[in-house]
Design a protein around this motif. Structure first.
Motif, PDB file in Angstrom:
ATOM      1  N   TRP A 212       0.983  -1.104  -0.089  1.00  0.00           N
ATOM      2  CA  TRP A 212       0.046  -0.014   0.150  1.00  0.00           C
ATOM      3  C   TRP A 212       0.763   1.271   0.042  1.00  0.00           C
ATOM      4  CZ3 TRP A 212      -4.901  -0.589   3.424  1.00  0.00           C
ATOM      5  CH2 TRP A 212      -5.717  -1.868   3.049  1.00  0.00           C
ATOM      6  N   MET A 213       0.391   2.409  -0.529  1.00  0.00           N
ATOM      7  CA  MET A 213       1.009   3.711  -0.746  1.00  0.00           C
ATOM      8  C   MET A 213       1.770   4.174   0.675  1.00  0.00           C
ATOM      9  SD  MET A 213       0.097   7.147  -2.955  1.00  0.00           S
ATOM     10  CE  MET A 213      -0.892   7.683  -1.586  1.00  0.00           C
ATOM     11  N   LEU A 214       2.985   4.234   0.845  1.00  0.00           N
ATOM     12  CA  LEU A 214       3.686   4.720   1.870  1.00  0.00           C
ATOM     13  C   LEU A 214       3.857   3.810   3.057  1.00  0.00           C
ATOM     14  CD1 LEU A 214       2.204   8.248   2.226  1.00  0.00           C
ATOM     15  CD2 LEU A 214       3.930   7.670   0.902  1.00  0.00           C
ATOM     16  N   VAL A 215       3.428   2.852   3.006  1.00  0.00           N
ATOM     17  CA  VAL A 215       3.418   1.693   4.057  1.00  0.00           C
ATOM     18  C   VAL A 215       4.858   0.910   4.281  1.00  0.00           C
ATOM     19  CG1 VAL A 215       2.288  -0.462   5.079  1.00  0.00           C
ATOM     20  CG2 VAL A 215       0.996   1.421   4.259  1.00  0.00           C
ATOM     21  N   ASP A 216       5.097   0.430   3.186  1.00  0.00           N
ATOM     22  CA  ASP A 216       6.386  -0.578   2.945  1.00  0.00           C
ATOM     23  C   ASP A 216       7.563  -0.176   3.931  1.00  0.00           C
ATOM     24  OD1 ASP A 216       4.680  -2.375   1.901  1.00  0.00           O
ATOM     25  OD2 ASP A 216       5.737  -2.269   0.163  1.00  0.00           O
ATOM     26  N   SER A 217       7.926   1.214   3.398  1.00  0.00           N
ATOM     27  CA  SER A 217       9.202   1.853   4.253  1.00  0.00           C
ATOM     28  C   SER A 217       8.875   2.942   5.086  1.00  0.00           C
ATOM     29  CB  SER A 217      10.009   2.296   3.026  1.00  0.00           C
ATOM     30  OG  SER A 217      11.218   2.952   3.474  1.00  0.00           O
ATOM     31  N   PRO A 218       9.676   3.260   6.112  1.00  0.00           N
ATOM     32  CA  PRO A 218       9.615   4.043   7.113  1.00  0.00           C
ATOM     33  C   PRO A 218       9.948   5.607   6.351  1.00  0.00           C
ATOM     34  CG  PRO A 218      11.359   2.902   7.827  1.00  0.00           C
ATOM     35  CD  PRO A 218      10.790   2.307   6.511  1.00  0.00           C
ATOM     36  N   PHE A 219      10.877   5.502   5.369  1.00  0.00           N
ATOM     37  CA  PHE A 219      11.484   6.467   4.662  1.00  0.00           C
ATOM     38  C   PHE A 219      10.805   7.692   4.218  1.00  0.00           C
ATOM     39  CE2 PHE A 219      14.684   3.205   4.714  1.00  0.00           C
ATOM     40  CZ  PHE A 219      15.821   3.853   5.740  1.00  0.00           C
ATOM     41  N   PRO A 220       9.482   7.261   3.346  1.00  0.00           N
ATOM     42  CA  PRO A 220       8.566   8.389   2.735  1.00  0.00           C
ATOM     43  C   PRO A 220       8.061   9.231   3.980  1.00  0.00           C
ATOM     44  CG  PRO A 220       8.129   6.490   1.759  1.00  0.00           C
ATOM     45  CD  PRO A 220       9.173   6.135   2.948  1.00  0.00           C
ATOM     46  N   THR A 221       7.512   8.651   5.203  1.00  0.00           N
ATOM     47  CA  THR A 221       7.082   9.193   6.357  1.00  0.00           C
ATOM     48  C   THR A 221       8.149  10.198   6.948  1.00  0.00           C
ATOM     49  OG1 THR A 221       5.401   7.361   6.730  1.00  0.00           O
ATOM     50  CG2 THR A 221       5.859   8.955   8.622  1.00  0.00           C
ATOM     51  N   LEU A 222       9.293   9.586   7.065  1.00  0.00           N
ATOM     52  CA  LEU A 222      10.399  10.383   7.762  1.00  0.00           C
ATOM     53  C   LEU A 222      10.845  11.651   6.831  1.00  0.00           C
ATOM     54  CD1 LEU A 222      12.619   7.516   9.095  1.00  0.00           C
ATOM     55  CD2 LEU A 222      11.109   8.981  10.531  1.00  0.00           C
ATOM     56  N   VAL A 223      10.703  11.354   5.639  1.00  0.00           N
ATOM     57  CA  VAL A 223      11.299  12.518   4.544  1.00  0.00           C
ATOM     58  C   VAL A 223      10.019  13.581   4.641  1.00  0.00           C
ATOM     59  CG1 VAL A 223      11.387  13.353   2.308  1.00  0.00           C
ATOM     60  CG2 VAL A 223      12.414  11.149   3.240  1.00  0.00           C
ATOM     61  N   TYR A 224       8.824  13.049   4.707  1.00  0.00           N
ATOM     62  CA  TYR A 224       7.718  14.156   4.773  1.00  0.00           C
ATOM     63  C   TYR A 224       7.680  14.905   6.050  1.00  0.00           C
ATOM     64  CZ  TYR A 224       5.585  12.590   0.377  1.00  0.00           C
ATOM     65  OH  TYR A 224       5.469  12.287  -0.970  1.00  0.00           O
ATOM     66  N   THR A 225       8.152  14.155   7.105  1.00  0.00           N
ATOM     67  CA  THR A 225       8.192  14.903   8.405  1.00  0.00           C
ATOM     68  C   THR A 225       9.149  15.858   8.594  1.00  0.00           C
ATOM     69  OG1 THR A 225       7.074  12.868   9.328  1.00  0.00           O
ATOM     70  CG2 THR A 225       8.306  14.346  10.945  1.00  0.00           C
ATOM     71  N   MET A 226      10.267  15.372   8.029  1.00  0.00           N
ATOM     72  CA  MET A 226      11.762  16.431   7.949  1.00  0.00           C
ATOM     73  C   MET A 226      11.359  17.720   7.221  1.00  0.00           C
ATOM     74  SD  MET A 226      13.799  15.178   9.983  1.00  0.00           S
ATOM     75  CE  MET A 226      12.473  14.538  10.951  1.00  0.00           C
ATOM     76  N   ILE A 227      10.440  17.577   5.984  1.00  0.00           N
ATOM     77  CA  ILE A 227      10.210  18.694   5.218  1.00  0.00           C
ATOM     78  C   ILE A 227       9.325  19.516   6.070  1.00  0.00           C
ATOM     79  CG2 ILE A 227       9.006  19.362   3.081  1.00  0.00           C
ATOM     80  CD1 ILE A 227      10.009  16.690   1.643  1.00  0.00           C
ATOM     81  N   TYR A 228       8.387  18.828   6.775  1.00  0.00           N
ATOM     82  CA  TYR A 228       7.537  19.914   7.452  1.00  0.00           C
ATOM     83  C   TYR A 228       8.262  20.425   8.468  1.00  0.00           C
ATOM     84  CZ  TYR A 228       3.918  20.535  11.126  1.00  0.00           C
ATOM     85  OH  TYR A 228       2.829  21.252  11.979  1.00  0.00           O
ATOM     86  N   PHE A 229       9.188  19.837   8.919  1.00  0.00           N
ATOM     87  CA  PHE A 229       9.948  20.693  10.367  1.00  0.00           C
ATOM     88  C   PHE A 229      10.704  21.847   9.424  1.00  0.00           C
ATOM     89  CE2 PHE A 229       9.833  16.760  12.978  1.00  0.00           C
ATOM     90  CZ  PHE A 229       9.135  17.362  13.948  1.00  0.00           C
ATOM     91  N   LEU A 230      11.177  21.739   8.188  1.00  0.00           N
ATOM     92  CA  LEU A 230      11.919  22.631   7.615  1.00  0.00           C
ATOM     93  C   LEU A 230      10.974  23.776   7.269  1.00  0.00           C
ATOM     94  CD1 LEU A 230      14.637  23.731   6.230  1.00  0.00           C
ATOM     95  CD2 LEU A 230      13.568  22.067   4.096  1.00  0.00           C
ATOM     96  N   ILE A 231       9.809  23.473   6.593  1.00  0.00           N
ATOM     97  CA  ILE A 231       8.702  24.563   6.319  1.00  0.00           C
ATOM     98  C   ILE A 231       8.402  25.462   7.593  1.00  0.00           C
ATOM     99  CG2 ILE A 231       6.825  24.869   5.434  1.00  0.00           C
ATOM    100  CD1 ILE A 231       7.097  22.687   3.551  1.00  0.00           C
ATOM    101  N   VAL A 232       8.311  24.621   8.835  1.00  0.00           N
ATOM    102  CA  VAL A 232       7.845  25.253  10.017  1.00  0.00           C
ATOM    103  C   VAL A 232       9.166  26.336  10.450  1.00  0.00           C
ATOM    104  CG1 VAL A 232       7.490  24.896  12.468  1.00  0.00           C
ATOM    105  CG2 VAL A 232       6.174  23.599  10.976  1.00  0.00           C
ATOM    106  N   TRP A 233      10.158  25.833  10.417  1.00  0.00           N
ATOM    107  CA  TRP A 233      11.417  26.657  10.610  1.00  0.00           C
ATOM    108  C   TRP A 233      11.572  27.573   9.630  1.00  0.00           C
ATOM    109  CZ3 TRP A 233      16.015  27.135   7.786  1.00  0.00           C
ATOM    110  CH2 TRP A 233      17.125  28.009   8.686  1.00  0.00           C
ATOM    111  N   ALA A 234      11.398  27.538   8.344  1.00  0.00           N
ATOM    112  CA  ALA A 234      11.854  28.562   7.243  1.00  0.00           C
ATOM    113  C   ALA A 234      10.766  29.535   6.858  1.00  0.00           C
ATOM    114  CB  ALA A 234      12.613  27.888   5.925  1.00  0.00           C
ATOM    115  N   GLY A 235       9.521  29.011   6.883  1.00  0.00           N
ATOM    116  CA  GLY A 235       8.254  29.433   6.550  1.00  0.00           C
ATOM    117  C   GLY A 235       8.336  31.060   6.982  1.00  0.00           C
ATOM    118  N   PRO A 236       8.103  30.986   8.491  1.00  0.00           N
ATOM    119  CA  PRO A 236       7.909  32.168   9.164  1.00  0.00           C
ATOM    120  C   PRO A 236       8.843  33.248   8.868  1.00  0.00           C
ATOM    121  CG  PRO A 236       7.476  30.655  10.729  1.00  0.00           C
ATOM    122  CD  PRO A 236       7.987  30.043   9.505  1.00  0.00           C
TER     123      PRO A 236
END
Length: 303
Positions: A33-57
């Motif tokens: 199923w999409m995004l399920v097999d490996s933890p890396f997509p979830t980790l990558v999206y979460t890291m991108i989220y943190f980056l935007i939270v830091w850089a966005g403002p």
């Protein structure tokens, strides 16, 4: 130096073996199923989220805020509809399967309704990725006061933890917190969707305070059920139940603190401010009467 290299290699080897073992223990029904097999997509999206939270403002600091009404209304109403779909799917399938709300072991059966529950849990997990947009809209609208630790902690951890859920326990007792939270999110996103129309509509939306109360009730109930599952020896992964209890305690503390500051302390300050205003008005009124009576030679009437 050789010992350090050997220790590092041993650690990497043990970590790899643990990863392979954990993959073998995963629920095979959601494999592929999409995004399920490996933890890396979830980790990558979460890291991108943190980056935007830091850089966005920082990027928005010298820019005008976007209004985004055109995006906020359809986004929030679509999220309300998605959460309603998830909640109804979980309710209908769990009812057909006669799931126990207090303790429901994970079934590895490929019964259509079991797959239906797993599918709804996957959509619930995926919705947590979509909910990152809540934060992005805050940043674009320069609502930096909304980017609290509670907000960022809630959004980032939910997405990661529910990947664990869909990977290893996509059915069983997993269904209940997802179902309850989805029903609450229907109300929440409906509220945000309607409030995006502006003050003319927002003034009629009275239930924001009660959404936080419902969330606190949900977290407390989930914590109690997790403790009961541990105490009673429920046939559900023990590590998941401990994780649930600890996670719910963190939410109770954070959301409870938010409720106290947003409604109890704020309400007390408003009440105190109103009382002072009323006293000023009363004093002004009495001073006006006294001044008028002095001018009319009626000073004796005041004593």
């Amino acid at each position: 130096m050789a010992n350090v290299v050997n220790s590092t290699q041993s650690f990497i080897y043990d970590l790899y073996n643990f990863y392979q073992w954990s993959q073998a223990m995963a629920d095979q029904r959601t494999k592929g199923w999409m995004l399920v097999d490996s933890p890396f997509p979830t980790l990558v999206y979460t890291m991108i989220y943190f980056l935007i939270v830091w850089a966005g403002p920082k990027l928005m600091k010298n820019r005008k805020p976007f209004q985004l009404t055109w995006a906020l209304v359809p986004y929030n109403l679509a999220m309300a509809a998605l959460n309603l779909y998830i909640a109804v799917e979980l309710l209908c399938a769990s009812t057909k399967l006669r799931y126990n709300y207090l303790c429901q072991p994970v079934s590895k059966l490929r019964h259509p309704d079991e797959i239906r529950i797993a599918s709804a849990v996957w959509w619930y997990y995926f919705s947590k990725l979509l909910e990152f947009c809540d934060t992005f809209f805050f940043i674009l609208r320069k609502k930096d006061n909304q980017l609290t630790f509670l907000h960022v902690y809630h959004h980032s951890t939910m997405f990661s933890l529910w990947w664990i859920g869909i990977k290893w326990v996509p059915s069983g007792s997993t269904f209940l917190p997802a179902m309850a939270n989805s029903f609450i999110h229907v109300l929440m996103y409906t509220y945000y969707g309607l409030s995006a129309f502006g003050p003319k509509v927002a003034r009629y939306l009275w239930w924001k305070k009660y959404l936080t109360i419902l969330q606190l009730i949900q977290f407390t109930t989930a914590m109690i059920m997790g403790i009961n599952g541990i105490r009673s020896g429920c046939d559900f992964p023990l590590w998941m139940q401990y994780t649930l209890v600890i996670y719910m305690i963190s939410f109770i503390v954070l959301f409870g603190n938010f409720y106290i500051k947003a409604y109890i302390e704020k309400g007390s300050k408003v009440f105190e401010g109103n009382s002072r205003s009323q006293m000023h008005v009363a004093n002004g009124y009495m001073n006006g009467i006294e001044h008028a009576m002095l001018q009319n030679g009626d000073c004796k009437k005041l004593h």
